[in-house]
Design a protein around this motif. Sequence first.
Motif, PDB file in Angstrom:
ATOM      1  N   ASP A 111      78.315  11.064  52.896  1.00 24.32           N
ATOM      2  CA  ASP A 111      78.409  12.197  53.807  1.00 24.32           C
ATOM      3  C   ASP A 111      77.266  12.182  54.824  1.00 24.32           C
ATOM      4  OD1 ASP A 111      79.514  14.868  54.594  1.00 24.32           O
ATOM      5  OD2 ASP A 111      77.547  15.531  53.908  1.00 24.32           O
ATOM      6  N   LEU A 112      76.071  11.814  54.378  1.00 23.91           N
ATOM      7  CA  LEU A 112      74.945  11.722  55.309  1.00 23.91           C
ATOM      8  C   LEU A 112      75.209  10.665  56.382  1.00 23.91           C
ATOM      9  CD1 LEU A 112      71.769  11.995  53.028  1.00 23.91           C
ATOM     10  CD2 LEU A 112      72.720  13.718  54.563  1.00 23.91           C
ATOM     11  N   LYS A 113      75.801   9.557  55.994  1.00 20.55           N
ATOM     12  CA  LYS A 113      76.128   8.504  56.973  1.00 20.55           C
ATOM     13  C   LYS A 113      77.112   9.018  58.007  1.00 20.55           C
ATOM     14  CE  LYS A 113      76.874   4.271  56.196  1.00 20.55           C
ATOM     15  NZ  LYS A 113      77.483   3.009  55.730  1.00 20.55           N
ATOM     16  N   ASP A 114      78.095   9.801  57.554  1.00 19.60           N
ATOM     17  CA  ASP A 114      79.107  10.329  58.475  1.00 19.60           C
ATOM     18  C   ASP A 114      78.528  11.399  59.405  1.00 19.60           C
ATOM     19  OD1 ASP A 114      80.988   8.680  57.302  1.00 19.60           O
ATOM     20  OD2 ASP A 114      81.751  10.226  55.948  1.00 19.60           O
ATOM     21  N   ARG A 115      77.663  12.239  58.879  1.00 29.72           N
ATOM     22  CA  ARG A 115      77.126  13.359  59.652  1.00 29.72           C
ATOM     23  C   ARG A 115      76.023  12.950  60.615  1.00 29.72           C
ATOM     24  NH1 ARG A 115      75.134  17.352  55.286  1.00 29.72           N
ATOM     25  NH2 ARG A 115      74.481  18.560  57.131  1.00 29.72           N
ATOM     26  N   PHE A 116      75.241  11.933  60.220  1.00 30.63           N
ATOM     27  CA  PHE A 116      74.082  11.543  61.038  1.00 30.63           C
ATOM     28  C   PHE A 116      74.086  10.035  61.277  1.00 30.63           C
ATOM     29  CE2 PHE A 116      72.937  15.141  58.270  1.00 30.63           C
ATOM     30  CZ  PHE A 116      72.690  16.118  59.233  1.00 30.63           C
ATOM     31  N   PRO A 117      75.119   9.505  61.918  1.00 30.13           N
ATOM     32  CA  PRO A 117      75.233   8.044  62.064  1.00 30.13           C
ATOM     33  C   PRO A 117      74.104   7.411  62.869  1.00 30.13           C
ATOM     34  CG  PRO A 117      76.803   9.175  63.482  1.00 30.13           C
ATOM     35  CD  PRO A 117      76.223  10.216  62.578  1.00 30.13           C
ATOM     36  N   ASP A 118      73.485   8.168  63.772  1.00 27.97           N
ATOM     37  CA  ASP A 118      72.429   7.612  64.608  1.00 27.97           C
ATOM     38  C   ASP A 118      71.043   7.795  64.017  1.00 27.97           C
ATOM     39  OD1 ASP A 118      74.334   6.909  66.534  1.00 27.97           O
ATOM     40  OD2 ASP A 118      74.207   8.886  67.492  1.00 27.97           O
ATOM     41  N   ARG A 119      70.927   8.638  62.977  1.00 25.27           N
ATOM     42  CA  ARG A 119      69.597   8.940  62.438  1.00 25.27           C
ATOM     43  C   ARG A 119      69.442   8.607  60.958  1.00 25.27           C
ATOM     44  NH1 ARG A 119      67.751  14.120  62.505  1.00 25.27           N
ATOM     45  NH2 ARG A 119      69.778  15.166  62.701  1.00 25.27           N
ATOM     46  N   PHE A 120      70.524   8.200  60.317  1.00 24.40           N
ATOM     47  CA  PHE A 120      70.456   7.852  58.893  1.00 24.40           C
ATOM     48  C   PHE A 120      70.965   6.430  58.690  1.00 24.40           C
ATOM     49  CE2 PHE A 120      72.408   7.734  54.590  1.00 24.40           C
ATOM     50  CZ  PHE A 120      71.255   7.956  53.852  1.00 24.40           C
ATOM     51  N   GLN A 121      70.111   5.607  58.088  1.00 23.54           N
ATOM     52  CA  GLN A 121      70.455   4.207  57.814  1.00 23.54           C
ATOM     53  C   GLN A 121      70.484   3.990  56.308  1.00 23.54           C
ATOM     54  OE1 GLN A 121      67.600   1.413  59.335  1.00 23.54           O
ATOM     55  NE2 GLN A 121      68.850  -0.394  58.900  1.00 23.54           N
ATOM     56  N   LEU A 122      71.515   3.350  55.812  1.00 25.69           N
ATOM     57  CA  LEU A 122      71.677   3.091  54.377  1.00 25.69           C
ATOM     58  C   LEU A 122      71.803   1.603  54.116  1.00 25.69           C
ATOM     59  CD1 LEU A 122      72.258   3.981  51.421  1.00 25.69           C
ATOM     60  CD2 LEU A 122      74.684   4.093  52.068  1.00 25.69           C
ATOM     61  N   VAL A 123      70.990   1.111  53.177  1.00 26.74           N
ATOM     62  CA  VAL A 123      71.072  -0.281  52.725  1.00 26.74           C
ATOM     63  C   VAL A 123      71.181  -0.250  51.207  1.00 26.74           C
ATOM     64  CG1 VAL A 123      69.924  -2.517  52.630  1.00 26.74           C
ATOM     65  CG2 VAL A 123      69.684  -1.077  54.673  1.00 26.74           C
ATOM     66  N   THR A 124      72.211  -0.895  50.668  1.00 27.85           N
ATOM     67  CA  THR A 124      72.459  -0.857  49.229  1.00 27.85           C
ATOM     68  C   THR A 124      72.385  -2.254  48.634  1.00 27.85           C
ATOM     69  OG1 THR A 124      73.913   1.066  49.457  1.00 27.85           O
ATOM     70  CG2 THR A 124      74.111  -0.215  47.429  1.00 27.85           C
ATOM     71  N   ALA A 125      71.690  -2.353  47.501  1.00 31.92           N
ATOM     72  CA  ALA A 125      71.626  -3.602  46.742  1.00 31.92           C
ATOM     73  C   ALA A 125      72.135  -3.337  45.334  1.00 31.92           C
ATOM     74  CB  ALA A 125      70.196  -4.131  46.695  1.00 31.92           C
ATOM     75  N   LEU A 126      73.043  -4.180  44.854  1.00 32.43           N
ATOM     76  CA  LEU A 126      73.558  -4.076  43.490  1.00 32.43           C
ATOM     77  C   LEU A 126      73.055  -5.265  42.685  1.00 32.43           C
ATOM     78  CD1 LEU A 126      77.257  -3.022  44.214  1.00 32.43           C
ATOM     79  CD2 LEU A 126      75.310  -1.540  43.675  1.00 32.43           C
ATOM     80  N   SER A 127      72.497  -4.993  41.520  1.00 33.80           N
ATOM     81  CA  SER A 127      71.908  -6.081  40.737  1.00 33.80           C
ATOM     82  C   SER A 127      72.924  -6.818  39.880  1.00 33.80           C
ATOM     83  CB  SER A 127      70.788  -5.531  39.850  1.00 33.80           C
ATOM     84  OG  SER A 127      71.297  -4.565  38.942  1.00 33.80           O
ATOM     85  N   ARG A 128      74.059  -6.192  39.564  1.00 33.88           N
ATOM     86  CA  ARG A 128      75.021  -6.819  38.654  1.00 33.88           C
ATOM     87  C   ARG A 128      76.433  -6.899  39.222  1.00 33.88           C
ATOM     88  NH1 ARG A 128      73.332  -3.805  32.936  1.00 33.88           N
ATOM     89  NH2 ARG A 128      71.080  -4.224  33.096  1.00 33.88           N
TER      90      ARG A 128
END
Length: 353
Positions: free
Chosen positions: A162-179
């Motif tokens: 939801d944060l990505k959708d609401r604030f696309p220009d000000r919120f950056q998300l990077v996800t790492a999965l270990s398994r």
Amino acid sequence: MFHPLLVREVERLTDDSVAVTLTVPPELYDTFRHTPGQHLALRRMVAGEEIRRTYSICAPAVPAGAAPVLRVGIRAVDGGEFSTYAVKELAAGDTVEVMPPMGRFRLAPRPGYFAAVVGGSGITPVLSMATTLLEREPAARFCLIRSDRTVASTMFLDEVADLKDRFPDRFQLVTALSREEQQSGLPSGRLDRDRLTALLPALLPVAEIDGWFLCGPLGLVTAAEEALRGLGADRSRIHQEIFHVADGPAAGSAASRVAAPAHAALTATLDGRSGTWPVEKGESLLETVLRSRSDAPYACKGGVCGTCRAFLVSGEVRMDRNFALEPEETEAGYVLACQSHPATPEVELDFDR
């Protein structure tokens, strides 16, 4: 002081985690307002034994005058009596005893560029930070780097999306999965020091970030701090909170190497009242106080939550370990009473400072 609060909702997040929302009565609104990043201490009695645990608030802070929203994320841990109870048994309509919000791992909304590296349930306080910041401060940006085992084990997926959708220009998300491999994003694997050292400068200007917030298991937080320091991040801008540290003294701790005085006395001030008591062999200064003052503040007793922070007025102490106080706090004279032992015959602590 603990207050009985009604459980409004228990929402299943993953197979082993829930979000618990508590109802705050109007007369306690001011008592339970929180700064993003703070946590709550929860208490229950089991077979006559008091069990306390701390859980971070994931809900955004509300403006003055509005009803505070208390929502905490709880993940079951092996052997965790309270977390297992919360995940498997706690239900809407139950009552939980709760202390007011506390903790210094926090971010009050202000203009700037902020970033977080989190692992597992370490997303909980950072979710409150990022949401409140982006909602209230148009001149702020936030980068979230999170590590989880698999998508199915990831807490607050919908809230972060939801944060990505609401604030696309000000919120950056990077996800790492270990398994688990992802269709896009980072390759699978742990975020260790070397990987973070290569990743962070590629994402954002490390030395220019106004505040770094590291939260999760000890290994991840330590790796992130070492990577940041190596990349030139200012120590004063790095803030951390550790989740799930194994029991026992830290390796090589001062308390394990140096013998305590044969006889010691502790003077402590709490809520404006002072007392002096002998320190019994082997006990921490918190245990000394609790023998006469059951209202002494504590939660984890493991050097992690910082609830028992006190100012060292005089004397010297040795801490078994410290995963709660930042260097600036220890340099200013603060100690964790649950981990402190007397190094001089007389010690004085002030819990009110």
